[in-house]
Scaffold this active site. Sequence first.
Site: not given
Length: 289
Positions: A34, A100-101, A229, A258
Amino acid sequence: MSYIKVGQDTNGQDIRLHYTDQGQGSPVVLIHGWPASYEMWEYQLAELPKHGNRVIAYTRRGFGQSTKTWEGHDYDTLADDLKAVLDELDLQDVTLVGFSMGGGEVARYMSRHGGARVGRVAFVAAVTPFLLQTDDNPDGAPKATFDKMVEGIRKDRFDFLATFGKQFFGVGTLSHPVSQATLDWMQAMCQIASPRATEQDVYAFAATDFRQDLKTIQVPTLVIHGSSDETVPLKVSGGRMKQFVPHAQYLEYDGAPHGLFVTEKDRLNQDLLAFIGVQGAAGTAPRGY
């Protein structure tokens, strides 16, 4: 451009996901974070197909060049979209890689659809197992953290994305792991997402509890996370994954932010190739194996 139809919206309009399909061999499906699109996998799409892999990357609904839907920004729907991609392309023994997402899609797909067609899974800087602070998840982030994100998106989405991008890649006063051009590239990619999807998906990845989903995973599993992160902190995400997937192989990238798919692109590519079963250019297996 290539698209896969995954259903229709409440007005009867087709919902199509933009995707790319490169190379031949073992299928690898890359699921973006995202609020980007599949184009974030620039360096993986340029390398993984060179090593006997068929690499598919798609953009979830609401983002990039995929259909901008009003509804459907929940993980059950997103897992169903992933199933439609795998079914339409008739992929078998797939390696799913969720960033991530995107790690949430992997987890929910594995439980909701029984891991059909999947041979192995990788979670890269993923939001799993559960980000929101609750009584039984005290180390999570308070709801106010995510409310503030949505407030920033509603006030000035473009300024929010500019600030978010710097944190995403670990850019600070003395730290410049990526160029301004890369920040601009990421900003442009993220700002074409629909405001609705950008906002709603914050609550999706924040409030969805994947702990039970993860317990259903039986296939080989790789977890990669950066120690620096600040977007999805290690201690509430990757650092807890082995509690729920005990057989997972865990790699911690010291000092990585990240956005390690850019800042640590060579190492990430090598580790993914080794996990898939293909030796990278240096012929070494990732540390932690």
